[in-house]
Motif scaffolding. Structure first.
Motif, PDB file in Angstrom:
ATOM      1  N   ARG A 258      -3.290 -24.930 -13.342  1.00 36.93           N
ATOM      2  CA  ARG A 258      -3.427 -23.524 -13.753  1.00 36.93           C
ATOM      3  C   ARG A 258      -2.486 -22.626 -12.960  1.00 36.93           C
ATOM      4  O   ARG A 258      -1.962 -21.647 -13.484  1.00 36.93           O
ATOM      5  CB  ARG A 258      -4.875 -23.058 -13.596  1.00 36.93           C
ATOM      6  CG  ARG A 258      -5.780 -23.628 -14.702  1.00 36.93           C
ATOM      7  CD  ARG A 258      -7.187 -23.078 -14.596  1.00 36.93           C
ATOM      8  NE  ARG A 258      -7.198 -21.628 -14.591  1.00 36.93           N
ATOM      9  CZ  ARG A 258      -8.063 -20.889 -13.902  1.00 36.93           C
ATOM     10  NH1 ARG A 258      -8.985 -21.463 -13.158  1.00 36.93           N
ATOM     11  NH2 ARG A 258      -7.993 -19.575 -13.957  1.00 36.93           N
ATOM     12  N   LEU A 259      -2.272 -22.943 -11.679  1.00 37.03           N
ATOM     13  CA  LEU A 259      -1.326 -22.173 -10.870  1.00 37.03           C
ATOM     14  C   LEU A 259       0.094 -22.299 -11.414  1.00 37.03           C
ATOM     15  O   LEU A 259       0.855 -21.325 -11.440  1.00 37.03           O
ATOM     16  CB  LEU A 259      -1.369 -22.684  -9.421  1.00 37.03           C
ATOM     17  CG  LEU A 259      -0.288 -22.153  -8.473  1.00 37.03           C
ATOM     18  CD1 LEU A 259      -0.552 -20.680  -8.151  1.00 37.03           C
ATOM     19  CD2 LEU A 259      -0.214 -22.974  -7.190  1.00 37.03           C
ATOM     20  N   LEU A 260       0.452 -23.496 -11.853  1.00 33.88           N
ATOM     21  CA  LEU A 260       1.830 -23.768 -12.253  1.00 33.88           C
ATOM     22  C   LEU A 260       2.100 -23.436 -13.719  1.00 33.88           C
ATOM     23  O   LEU A 260       3.253 -23.438 -14.152  1.00 33.88           O
ATOM     24  CB  LEU A 260       2.167 -25.245 -11.982  1.00 33.88           C
ATOM     25  CG  LEU A 260       1.966 -25.719 -10.530  1.00 33.88           C
ATOM     26  CD1 LEU A 260       2.345 -27.182 -10.383  1.00 33.88           C
ATOM     27  CD2 LEU A 260       2.776 -24.871  -9.551  1.00 33.88           C
ATOM     28  N   ALA A 261       1.050 -23.128 -14.493  1.00 33.64           N
ATOM     29  CA  ALA A 261       1.222 -22.938 -15.936  1.00 33.64           C
ATOM     30  C   ALA A 261       1.918 -21.627 -16.339  1.00 33.64           C
ATOM     31  O   ALA A 261       2.796 -21.650 -17.200  1.00 33.64           O
ATOM     32  CB  ALA A 261      -0.133 -23.044 -16.637  1.00 33.64           C
ATOM     33  N   PRO A 262       1.566 -20.471 -15.742  1.00 34.58           N
ATOM     34  CA  PRO A 262       2.155 -19.221 -16.256  1.00 34.58           C
ATOM     35  C   PRO A 262       3.669 -19.191 -16.039  1.00 34.58           C
ATOM     36  O   PRO A 262       4.183 -19.786 -15.085  1.00 34.58           O
ATOM     37  CB  PRO A 262       1.470 -18.130 -15.416  1.00 34.58           C
ATOM     38  CG  PRO A 262       0.244 -18.763 -14.861  1.00 34.58           C
ATOM     39  CD  PRO A 262       0.600 -20.197 -14.647  1.00 34.58           C
TER      40      PRO A 262
ATOM     41  N   VAL B 288       3.707 -15.712  -9.681  1.00 36.00           N
ATOM     42  CA  VAL B 288       2.316 -16.031 -10.004  1.00 36.00           C
ATOM     43  C   VAL B 288       1.545 -16.053  -8.686  1.00 36.00           C
ATOM     44  O   VAL B 288       1.894 -16.814  -7.781  1.00 36.00           O
ATOM     45  CB  VAL B 288       2.196 -17.407 -10.699  1.00 36.00           C
ATOM     46  CG1 VAL B 288       0.744 -17.693 -11.062  1.00 36.00           C
ATOM     47  CG2 VAL B 288       3.107 -17.478 -11.916  1.00 36.00           C
ATOM     48  N   LEU B 289       0.530 -15.203  -8.572  1.00 35.12           N
ATOM     49  CA  LEU B 289      -0.219 -15.089  -7.319  1.00 35.12           C
ATOM     50  C   LEU B 289      -1.633 -15.641  -7.479  1.00 35.12           C
ATOM     51  O   LEU B 289      -2.297 -15.363  -8.480  1.00 35.12           O
ATOM     52  CB  LEU B 289      -0.305 -13.624  -6.895  1.00 35.12           C
ATOM     53  CG  LEU B 289       1.023 -12.891  -6.627  1.00 35.12           C
ATOM     54  CD1 LEU B 289       0.777 -11.392  -6.456  1.00 35.12           C
ATOM     55  CD2 LEU B 289       1.722 -13.473  -5.403  1.00 35.12           C
ATOM     56  N   ALA B 290      -2.084 -16.398  -6.490  1.00 29.18           N
ATOM     57  CA  ALA B 290      -3.479 -16.849  -6.446  1.00 29.18           C
ATOM     58  C   ALA B 290      -4.135 -16.207  -5.235  1.00 29.18           C
ATOM     59  O   ALA B 290      -3.921 -16.645  -4.096  1.00 29.18           O
ATOM     60  CB  ALA B 290      -3.563 -18.370  -6.357  1.00 29.18           C
ATOM     61  N   PRO B 291      -4.919 -15.116  -5.446  1.00 30.46           N
ATOM     62  CA  PRO B 291      -5.533 -14.416  -4.319  1.00 30.46           C
ATOM     63  C   PRO B 291      -6.545 -15.290  -3.593  1.00 30.46           C
ATOM     64  O   PRO B 291      -7.235 -16.112  -4.204  1.00 30.46           O
ATOM     65  CB  PRO B 291      -6.253 -13.226  -4.987  1.00 30.46           C
ATOM     66  CG  PRO B 291      -5.710 -13.140  -6.370  1.00 30.46           C
ATOM     67  CD  PRO B 291      -5.288 -14.518  -6.743  1.00 30.46           C
ATOM     68  N   GLY B 292      -6.616 -15.080  -2.286  1.00 31.64           N
ATOM     69  CA  GLY B 292      -7.674 -15.695  -1.487  1.00 31.64           C
ATOM     70  C   GLY B 292      -8.778 -14.704  -1.246  1.00 31.64           C
ATOM     71  O   GLY B 292      -8.581 -13.483  -1.387  1.00 31.64           O
ATOM     72  N   LEU B 293      -9.951 -15.184  -0.863  1.00 35.11           N
ATOM     73  CA  LEU B 293     -11.037 -14.284  -0.497  1.00 35.11           C
ATOM     74  C   LEU B 293     -10.620 -13.475   0.726  1.00 35.11           C
ATOM     75  O   LEU B 293     -10.024 -14.023   1.651  1.00 35.11           O
ATOM     76  CB  LEU B 293     -12.300 -15.087  -0.193  1.00 35.11           C
ATOM     77  CG  LEU B 293     -12.804 -15.929  -1.366  1.00 35.11           C
ATOM     78  CD1 LEU B 293     -13.969 -16.800  -0.918  1.00 35.11           C
ATOM     79  CD2 LEU B 293     -13.214 -15.028  -2.522  1.00 35.11           C
ATOM     80  N   GLY B 294     -10.911 -12.190   0.724  1.00 39.95           N
ATOM     81  CA  GLY B 294     -10.576 -11.361   1.875  1.00 39.95           C
ATOM     82  C   GLY B 294      -9.156 -10.868   1.893  1.00 39.95           C
ATOM     83  O   GLY B 294      -8.653 -10.455   2.938  1.00 39.95           O
TER      84      GLY B 294
ATOM     85  N   VAL C   1       4.702 -10.224 -12.936  1.00 37.26           N
ATOM     86  CA  VAL C   1       3.678 -10.789 -12.059  1.00 37.26           C
ATOM     87  C   VAL C   1       2.447 -11.160 -12.859  1.00 37.26           C
ATOM     88  O   VAL C   1       2.033 -10.407 -13.756  1.00 37.26           O
ATOM     89  CB  VAL C   1       3.226  -9.763 -10.984  1.00 37.26           C
ATOM     90  CG1 VAL C   1       2.320 -10.424  -9.953  1.00 37.26           C
ATOM     91  CG2 VAL C   1       4.414  -9.129 -10.318  1.00 37.26           C
ATOM     92  N   THR C   2       1.845 -12.286 -12.549  1.00 31.77           N
ATOM     93  CA  THR C   2       0.525 -12.592 -13.088  1.00 31.77           C
ATOM     94  C   THR C   2      -0.316 -13.203 -11.979  1.00 31.77           C
ATOM     95  O   THR C   2       0.211 -13.657 -10.971  1.00 31.77           O
ATOM     96  CB  THR C   2       0.615 -13.501 -14.331  1.00 31.77           C
ATOM     97  OG1 THR C   2      -0.647 -13.505 -14.996  1.00 31.77           O
ATOM     98  CG2 THR C   2       0.964 -14.922 -13.962  1.00 31.77           C
ATOM     99  N   GLU C   3      -1.643 -13.170 -12.165  1.00 33.44           N
ATOM    100  CA  GLU C   3      -2.526 -13.734 -11.142  1.00 33.44           C
ATOM    101  C   GLU C   3      -3.384 -14.825 -11.758  1.00 33.44           C
ATOM    102  O   GLU C   3      -3.738 -14.766 -12.934  1.00 33.44           O
ATOM    103  CB  GLU C   3      -3.418 -12.637 -10.545  1.00 33.44           C
ATOM    104  CG  GLU C   3      -2.594 -11.605  -9.796  1.00 33.44           C
ATOM    105  CD  GLU C   3      -3.411 -10.670  -8.908  1.00 33.44           C
ATOM    106  OE1 GLU C   3      -4.605 -10.944  -8.651  1.00 33.44           O
ATOM    107  OE2 GLU C   3      -2.828  -9.664  -8.472  1.00 33.44           O
ATOM    108  N   VAL C   4      -3.686 -15.824 -10.960  1.00 32.40           N
ATOM    109  CA  VAL C   4      -4.533 -16.920 -11.407  1.00 32.40           C
ATOM    110  C   VAL C   4      -5.948 -16.665 -10.903  1.00 32.40           C
ATOM    111  O   VAL C   4      -6.156 -16.511  -9.695  1.00 32.40           O
ATOM    112  CB  VAL C   4      -4.025 -18.276 -10.869  1.00 32.40           C
ATOM    113  CG1 VAL C   4      -4.896 -19.409 -11.385  1.00 32.40           C
ATOM    114  CG2 VAL C   4      -2.585 -18.491 -11.261  1.00 32.40           C
ATOM    115  N   ASP C   5      -6.893 -16.618 -11.814  1.00 34.17           N
ATOM    116  CA  ASP C   5      -8.283 -16.330 -11.461  1.00 34.17           C
ATOM    117  C   ASP C   5      -9.023 -17.641 -11.192  1.00 34.17           C
ATOM    118  O   ASP C   5      -9.679 -18.188 -12.066  1.00 34.17           O
ATOM    119  CB  ASP C   5      -8.938 -15.560 -12.614  1.00 34.17           C
ATOM    120  CG  ASP C   5     -10.426 -15.370 -12.383  1.00 34.17           C
ATOM    121  OD1 ASP C   5     -10.848 -15.378 -11.206  1.00 34.17           O
ATOM    122  OD2 ASP C   5     -11.160 -15.236 -13.374  1.00 34.17           O
ATOM    123  N   SER C   6      -8.877 -18.152  -9.970  1.00 28.48           N
ATOM    124  CA  SER C   6      -9.490 -19.443  -9.633  1.00 28.48           C
ATOM    125  C   SER C   6     -10.272 -19.343  -8.332  1.00 28.48           C
ATOM    126  O   SER C   6      -9.720 -18.997  -7.287  1.00 28.48           O
ATOM    127  CB  SER C   6      -8.401 -20.515  -9.491  1.00 28.48           C
ATOM    128  OG  SER C   6      -8.916 -21.658  -8.827  1.00 28.48           O
TER     129      SER C   6
END
Lengths: 208, 208
Positions: free
Chosen positions: B104-108, B113-119, B155-160
């Motif tokens: 999913r990270l590599l698909a867009p 492509v950003l994958a946010p972390g908690l905090g 920019v897009t974000e991955v909701d994981s």
């Protein structure tokens, strides 16, 4: 598909008592609910909001003062009676949810679709199996996986940070300011909350 | 696509010092890294592990003692030089990641492509824009959104949730036991950690 949004409307969000007064916790609860209702509505579904006490909301609110387990299990029993019925339950304290995250929850065709919350909860689910029941105490995601297996239901999980982020504790407020521009984020900003970056994770502070 | 996994191998995971000795923190770091390497490999990619100090790993480890920002920015500068180059960076402390979450990270196809972390962190990203650079201090996800916009990148974000769950603090350990059966979860179980359900979120306790 029937989609219920249960809310604890009587003394909501007691774990936020160190940073919010009782009236503020109620206002913030309504703001989070507005975000959830918006997301569900924009995904093309009609949310049934069921609260333990009257609350302000853009859609009609049914008041039902039973606890979460009997309420949801009664909805399951009355809605999922055969292969046709389906019930989705989405908690009201998920202000990060979007149309897309609701669509992802509703997309899989499994008998039971679970959206885990941080810390072992079950923040949302879809059920198409007449025997599945909920028990929200403790590490409910583990219990729900097991219950689904026990009744022979196919199970899948939705990997969504937005569905996982329920707002219960002061530390959680940072996630709202970081990742949402909805009603709950607006409410926090208007109430003086701002992000503060220290060494590790970002935190919030209240400046008025 | 080039895929780097940076690791802090010298004095890793100091925020776990209250529950793990220095040797244990190193072992646990290696177990988490093994889970990330497994997920990346099973998604069909070859992870380049870059550590500030030698570490045990199933794939070759390059030792580079620079800080995270200069390391990653140098990788960006040397890899993403035109419209063809692409670099993915996945942190090593994400033991919940699976083949699916890496896919999913590599698909867009966005420039960034950003994958946010908690905090407020940035746990993984993909970059296809020659001018994007990182700065991991503070609420890096906000800075990275802004930097990407400033250089004109899409920019897009991955909701994981799996990509969002970096393991930094004792409270985070519960997520590993709840949602993984990989090397890090095995290591925790063998080291005596068990889930304990209290009133709110699930926690862990160490029983030996």
């Amino acid at each position: 598909m029937r989609l219920a949004v249960p809310v604890s409307g009587s003394t909501p969000k007691t774990r936020l008592a160190s940073v919010l007064s009782p009236d503020e916790r109620r206002d913030f609860t309504e703001a989070m609910l507005a975000d959830v209702v918006d997301a569900v509505t924009s995904a093309g579904h009609e949310p049934e909001v069921i609260s333990t006490a009257p609350l302000d909301c853009a859609v009609p609110v049914t008041v039902d003062d039973r606890g979460l387990d009997p309420l949801v299990n009664d909805l399951l029993a009355s809605t999922v009676t055969d292969d046709e019925g389906a019930l989705a339950v989405v908690m009201a304290d998920l202000p990060l949810v979007t149309r897309e995250s609701i669509e992802r929850l509703l997309a899989p065709e499994a008998d039971v679709v679970l959206a885990p919350g941080l810390g072992g909860g079950t923040n949302a689910f879809v059920c198409r199996h007449p025997e599945f029941r909920v028990d929200y105490h403790g590490a409910s995601i583990r219990d729900h996986r097991e219950t689904a297996r026990d009744v022979g239901a196919s199970v899948t999980e939705v990997d969504s940070r937005r569905l996982a982020t329920d707002i219960d504790e002061p530390d959680d407020l940072a996630e709202v300011l970081l990742h949402s521009d909805g009603a709950a984020a607006d409410w926090l900003k208007q109430s003086g909350f701002e992000l503060t970056a220290t060494g590790g994770r970002v935190d919030v502070e209240r400046f008025r």
